[in-house]
Design a protein around this motif. Structure first.
Motif, PDB file in Angstrom:
ATOM      1  N   PHE A 188      45.968  33.512  52.893  1.00 29.12           N
ATOM      2  CA  PHE A 188      44.913  33.857  53.847  1.00 29.12           C
ATOM      3  C   PHE A 188      44.196  32.598  54.318  1.00 29.12           C
ATOM      4  O   PHE A 188      44.110  31.612  53.587  1.00 29.12           O
ATOM      5  CB  PHE A 188      43.893  34.784  53.173  1.00 29.12           C
ATOM      6  CG  PHE A 188      44.500  36.046  52.621  1.00 29.12           C
ATOM      7  CD1 PHE A 188      44.967  37.035  53.470  1.00 29.12           C
ATOM      8  CD2 PHE A 188      44.610  36.248  51.241  1.00 29.12           C
ATOM      9  CE1 PHE A 188      45.529  38.204  52.966  1.00 29.12           C
ATOM     10  CE2 PHE A 188      45.154  37.403  50.726  1.00 29.12           C
ATOM     11  CZ  PHE A 188      45.623  38.391  51.600  1.00 29.12           C
ATOM     12  N   VAL A 189      43.611  32.684  55.531  1.00 36.74           N
ATOM     13  CA  VAL A 189      42.812  31.538  55.998  1.00 36.74           C
ATOM     14  C   VAL A 189      41.405  31.590  55.433  1.00 36.74           C
ATOM     15  O   VAL A 189      40.748  30.553  55.274  1.00 36.74           O
ATOM     16  CB  VAL A 189      42.700  31.441  57.539  1.00 36.74           C
ATOM     17  CG1 VAL A 189      43.890  30.774  58.133  1.00 36.74           C
ATOM     18  CG2 VAL A 189      42.420  32.757  58.192  1.00 36.74           C
ATOM     19  N   LYS A 190      40.925  32.799  55.157  1.00 36.96           N
ATOM     20  CA  LYS A 190      39.594  32.966  54.555  1.00 36.96           C
ATOM     21  C   LYS A 190      39.640  34.211  53.690  1.00 36.96           C
ATOM     22  O   LYS A 190      40.405  35.147  53.987  1.00 36.96           O
ATOM     23  CB  LYS A 190      38.532  33.205  55.633  1.00 36.96           C
ATOM     24  CG  LYS A 190      38.034  31.956  56.309  1.00 36.96           C
ATOM     25  CD  LYS A 190      36.899  32.318  57.253  1.00 36.96           C
ATOM     26  CE  LYS A 190      36.824  31.252  58.333  1.00 36.96           C
ATOM     27  NZ  LYS A 190      36.233  31.718  59.559  1.00 36.96           N
ATOM     28  N   GLU A 191      38.796  34.220  52.674  1.00 35.70           N
ATOM     29  CA  GLU A 191      38.757  35.411  51.811  1.00 35.70           C
ATOM     30  C   GLU A 191      37.320  35.794  51.508  1.00 35.70           C
ATOM     31  O   GLU A 191      36.478  34.924  51.251  1.00 35.70           O
ATOM     32  CB  GLU A 191      39.489  35.130  50.498  1.00 35.70           C
ATOM     33  CG  GLU A 191      40.976  34.913  50.706  1.00 35.70           C
ATOM     34  CD  GLU A 191      41.751  34.966  49.404  1.00 35.70           C
ATOM     35  OE1 GLU A 191      41.798  36.039  48.786  1.00 35.70           O
ATOM     36  OE2 GLU A 191      42.302  33.923  49.026  1.00 35.70           O
ATOM     37  N   PHE A 192      37.033  37.074  51.555  1.00 39.24           N
ATOM     38  CA  PHE A 192      35.703  37.587  51.235  1.00 39.24           C
ATOM     39  C   PHE A 192      35.855  38.742  50.260  1.00 39.24           C
ATOM     40  O   PHE A 192      36.783  39.539  50.378  1.00 39.24           O
ATOM     41  CB  PHE A 192      35.002  38.117  52.491  1.00 39.24           C
ATOM     42  CG  PHE A 192      34.787  37.067  53.558  1.00 39.24           C
ATOM     43  CD1 PHE A 192      33.720  36.190  53.486  1.00 39.24           C
ATOM     44  CD2 PHE A 192      35.677  36.961  54.621  1.00 39.24           C
ATOM     45  CE1 PHE A 192      33.526  35.226  54.471  1.00 39.24           C
ATOM     46  CE2 PHE A 192      35.496  36.002  55.608  1.00 39.24           C
ATOM     47  CZ  PHE A 192      34.415  35.127  55.538  1.00 39.24           C
ATOM     48  N   VAL A 193      34.919  38.813  49.321  1.00 30.52           N
ATOM     49  CA  VAL A 193      34.872  39.984  48.434  1.00 30.52           C
ATOM     50  C   VAL A 193      33.631  40.774  48.828  1.00 30.52           C
ATOM     51  O   VAL A 193      32.525  40.204  48.907  1.00 30.52           O
ATOM     52  CB  VAL A 193      34.777  39.554  46.950  1.00 30.52           C
ATOM     53  CG1 VAL A 193      34.662  40.797  46.052  1.00 30.52           C
ATOM     54  CG2 VAL A 193      35.986  38.718  46.559  1.00 30.52           C
ATOM     55  N   ILE A 194      33.797  42.062  49.096  1.00 31.33           N
ATOM     56  CA  ILE A 194      32.663  42.881  49.529  1.00 31.33           C
ATOM     57  C   ILE A 194      32.473  44.017  48.537  1.00 31.33           C
ATOM     58  O   ILE A 194      33.363  44.855  48.357  1.00 31.33           O
ATOM     59  CB  ILE A 194      32.900  43.432  50.952  1.00 31.33           C
ATOM     60  CG1 ILE A 194      32.965  42.235  51.913  1.00 31.33           C
ATOM     61  CG2 ILE A 194      31.790  44.398  51.360  1.00 31.33           C
ATOM     62  CD1 ILE A 194      33.354  42.571  53.295  1.00 31.33           C
ATOM     63  N   ASN A 195      31.315  44.006  47.892  1.00 30.54           N
ATOM     64  CA  ASN A 195      31.001  45.077  46.957  1.00 30.54           C
ATOM     65  C   ASN A 195      30.321  46.200  47.746  1.00 30.54           C
ATOM     66  O   ASN A 195      29.167  46.064  48.159  1.00 30.54           O
ATOM     67  CB  ASN A 195      30.084  44.542  45.851  1.00 30.54           C
ATOM     68  CG  ASN A 195      29.897  45.578  44.762  1.00 30.54           C
ATOM     69  OD1 ASN A 195      30.052  46.787  45.012  1.00 30.54           O
ATOM     70  ND2 ASN A 195      29.564  45.122  43.573  1.00 30.54           N
ATOM     71  N   LEU A 196      31.059  47.281  47.965  1.00 28.94           N
ATOM     72  CA  LEU A 196      30.558  48.366  48.811  1.00 28.94           C
ATOM     73  C   LEU A 196      29.246  48.939  48.287  1.00 28.94           C
ATOM     74  O   LEU A 196      28.384  49.363  49.054  1.00 28.94           O
ATOM     75  CB  LEU A 196      31.608  49.485  48.915  1.00 28.94           C
ATOM     76  CG  LEU A 196      32.967  49.085  49.508  1.00 28.94           C
ATOM     77  CD1 LEU A 196      33.932  50.272  49.484  1.00 28.94           C
ATOM     78  CD2 LEU A 196      32.818  48.586  50.943  1.00 28.94           C
ATOM     79  N   SER A 197      29.081  48.938  46.969  1.00 28.28           N
ATOM     80  CA  SER A 197      27.890  49.566  46.386  1.00 28.28           C
ATOM     81  C   SER A 197      26.610  48.787  46.702  1.00 28.28           C
ATOM     82  O   SER A 197      25.513  49.296  46.539  1.00 28.28           O
ATOM     83  CB  SER A 197      28.060  49.715  44.879  1.00 28.28           C
ATOM     84  OG  SER A 197      28.167  48.432  44.314  1.00 28.28           O
ATOM     85  N   ARG A 198      26.759  47.532  47.169  1.00 26.95           N
ATOM     86  CA  ARG A 198      25.562  46.741  47.472  1.00 26.95           C
ATOM     87  C   ARG A 198      25.171  46.804  48.952  1.00 26.95           C
ATOM     88  O   ARG A 198      24.193  46.194  49.367  1.00 26.95           O
ATOM     89  CB  ARG A 198      25.816  45.268  47.127  1.00 26.95           C
ATOM     90  CG  ARG A 198      26.064  45.038  45.672  1.00 26.95           C
ATOM     91  CD  ARG A 198      25.186  43.877  45.155  1.00 26.95           C
ATOM     92  NE  ARG A 198      25.454  43.675  43.746  1.00 26.95           N
ATOM     93  CZ  ARG A 198      26.258  42.728  43.288  1.00 26.95           C
ATOM     94  NH1 ARG A 198      26.803  41.891  44.135  1.00 26.95           N
ATOM     95  NH2 ARG A 198      26.477  42.620  42.010  1.00 26.95           N
ATOM     96  N   LEU A 199      25.951  47.505  49.760  1.00 29.00           N
ATOM     97  CA  LEU A 199      25.665  47.519  51.209  1.00 29.00           C
ATOM     98  C   LEU A 199      24.519  48.478  51.523  1.00 29.00           C
ATOM     99  O   LEU A 199      24.224  49.396  50.762  1.00 29.00           O
ATOM    100  CB  LEU A 199      26.915  47.933  51.993  1.00 29.00           C
ATOM    101  CG  LEU A 199      28.121  46.999  51.865  1.00 29.00           C
ATOM    102  CD1 LEU A 199      29.242  47.451  52.797  1.00 29.00           C
ATOM    103  CD2 LEU A 199      27.751  45.545  52.170  1.00 29.00           C
ATOM    104  N   GLU A 200      23.879  48.246  52.670  1.00 25.77           N
ATOM    105  CA  GLU A 200      22.808  49.137  53.124  1.00 25.77           C
ATOM    106  C   GLU A 200      23.039  49.477  54.594  1.00 25.77           C
ATOM    107  O   GLU A 200      23.850  48.826  55.261  1.00 25.77           O
ATOM    108  CB  GLU A 200      21.444  48.466  52.918  1.00 25.77           C
ATOM    109  CG  GLU A 200      21.300  47.142  53.645  1.00 25.77           C
ATOM    110  CD  GLU A 200      19.949  46.481  53.392  1.00 25.77           C
ATOM    111  OE1 GLU A 200      18.938  47.189  53.383  1.00 25.77           O
ATOM    112  OE2 GLU A 200      19.935  45.250  53.227  1.00 25.77           O
TER     113      GLU A 200
END
Ligand code: SF4
Length: 455
Positions: free
Chosen positions: A285-297
């Motif tokens: 990948f050129v970039k990678e992000f981890v997104i924790n869905l439980s922290r979204l608003e």
């Protein structure tokens, strides 16, 4: 290889492809609609000849959906051109607004803008209609003359929007030269909390990388969090890949994908064989992000671009004139259900318009009963102006008599996907993009409101 690279390698007959490489890709399906179809057909006839035939009758899908329920004669003429072409080419997948192949649609004053003005073949907004009618399959290549063609990446396919000239070329040859995009990886973890929806996930991603942050790149969504997202959630996320400039958005294949696709292909008697692609240990990948869905608003993309995101809870001083629920992003059944849960037994305080994406959504809303009332009735009782005329409606502004169009410089909160100036009508109107839950809560208060206040 990434999911996108695997599909492009297979479709170009290669063992391996690299980002930046140009490859001739075989199309599985090409679709067009009433805005771009006439132009595409014109180029096709000019370049391949008046009597030329499309490369595959079963590969071309035509879905009128944009400027349909209008008295504008030029818009009506566009649909006539599609009908003539479908008849001449004997296309089996033309989802006309009327049932007779030699007829013409006319606005029926007695039914007005709210009552159904379409026949049995009509399918509604292309990106919702394609999966409902069994035209998306994992591992395939879908080209469409619409930027939100990327929606079908929810089904583990390479789906991207192309211009009329490219579409005419695909129509004649069944292939297209594609530069393999590099991939940005979004690893989703956790589960969405109450009041937070898929729309908030994609607004978060776009807000983080910018409206040009994925220009000509694939946005790959995978990880343990995906299993908690419904198929419609995934469609909402993939739909807005283009709002970050993405070439395509793509999800992993799982049992939910299989169940949906198998059911829809069987229901519509469309091609049922397909080969999904799975994650490969050597993907780069050129970039990678981890997104924790439980922290979204709950988020809102403020006027004038989809990356201009802020938490809904911080925008309480933004007063609104109008609320709108509809489109390929926010007019699906689950979108209306989330909206109805919030407005049930309450009254909206600003003009609120509801446009289901497809006739199937209309039927489901009218036939699903909650405590003795249909969801449709619950929405109407709350003061939402609901139309049975499923389609794009005011998402793209449209002719001046389009249902829900902003003909004045109003401020609207909307479940749609794009808010550049003039998008929903008047050039000085303002559009704030949000989830169905946030739009519902805001319609009840007349200002931007965090939906968690109503849950
Ligand atoms: S609903 Fe809006 S975004 Fe979707 S295809 Fe129609 S005009 Fe485009």
């Amino acid at each position: 290889m990434t999911l996108t690279e695997q599909i492009l390698a297979r479709a170009s007959g290669k063992n391996k492809v690299e980002p930046g490489e140009n490859v001739w890709v075989k199309a599985d399906v090409l679709f067009t609609h009433d805005v771009c179809g006439p132009g595409t057909i014109g180029v096709f006839k000019r370049e391949f000849g008046e009597k030329a035939k499309v490369w595959d009758r079963y590969g071309v899908v035509i879905i009128p959906d944009h400027y349909i329920f209008t008295k504008d004669s030029k818009a009506n003429r566009n649909v006539d051109i599609l009908r003539e072409f479908a008849r001449e080419q004997e296309l089996p997948y033309f989802y006309d607004v009327i049932d007779e192949m030699d007829g013409q649609w006319k606005f029926d004053e007695s039914r007005g803008y709210l009552k159904r003005q379409y026949g049995l073949k009509y399918a509604g907004v292309c990106h919702s209609a394609l999966p409902q009618k069994g035209h998306v399959r994992p591992g395939e290549v879908l080209f469409g003359t619409d930027s939100h063609t990327c929606t079908a990446g929810a089904f583990n396919q390479f789906a991207t929007g192309i211009g009329n000239t490219d579409a005419a070329f695909v129509m004649g040859t069944g292939k297209l030269l594609i530069k393999v995009p590099a991939t940005i990886h979004f690893l989703l973890d956790g589960e969405l909390p109450k009041g937070v929806m898929a729309k908030d996930v994609i607004l978060y991603c776009i807000g983080m990388i910018g409206f040009d942050g994925a220009t000509y790149m694939a946005m790959q969504f995978d990880g343990p969090g995906v299993s908690s997202l419904s198929i419609e959630d995934r469609m909402t996320i993939a739909n807005m890949a283009i709002e970050a400039g993405g070439k395509n958005g793509i999800f992993e294949f799982d049992l939910q994908t299989k169940a949906f696709v198998d059911f829809r292909c069987a229901l519509n008697n469309t091609k049922s064989q397909y080969s999904p692609v799975f994650k490969d240990k050597n993907e780069k990948f050129v970039k990678e992000f981890v997104i924790n869905l439980s922290r979204l608003e709950p988020l809102v993309a403020c006027h004038p671009n989809p990356a201009n995101c802020q938490p809904a809870s911080r925008l309480g001083d933004v007063k609104l004139d109008r609320a709108y629920i509809g489109s390929c992003t926010g007019g699906k059944l689950t979108d209306f259900i989330a909206f109805a849960k919030i407005v049930k037994n309450k009254k909206v305080v600003i003009d609120t318009f509801g446009v289901p994406a497809t006739p199937e959504v209309v039927r489901e809303l009218q036939n699903t009963i909650w405590e003795g009332k249909s969801i449709w009735q619950i929405l109407e009782d709350a003061g939402v102006q609901m139309t049975e005329n499923a389609g794009c409606a005011a998402c793209l502004g449209g002719p001046v008599d389009t249902f829900g169009r902003m003909n004045q410089p109003l401020r609207c909160i909307s479940t749609t996907n794009r808010n550049f100036p003039g998008r929903m009508g008047h050039k000085n109107s303002e559009v704030y993009l949000a989830s169905p839950a946030t739009v519902a809560a805001s319609a009840l208060t007349g200002k931007i409101t965090d939906p968690r206040e109503f849950l």
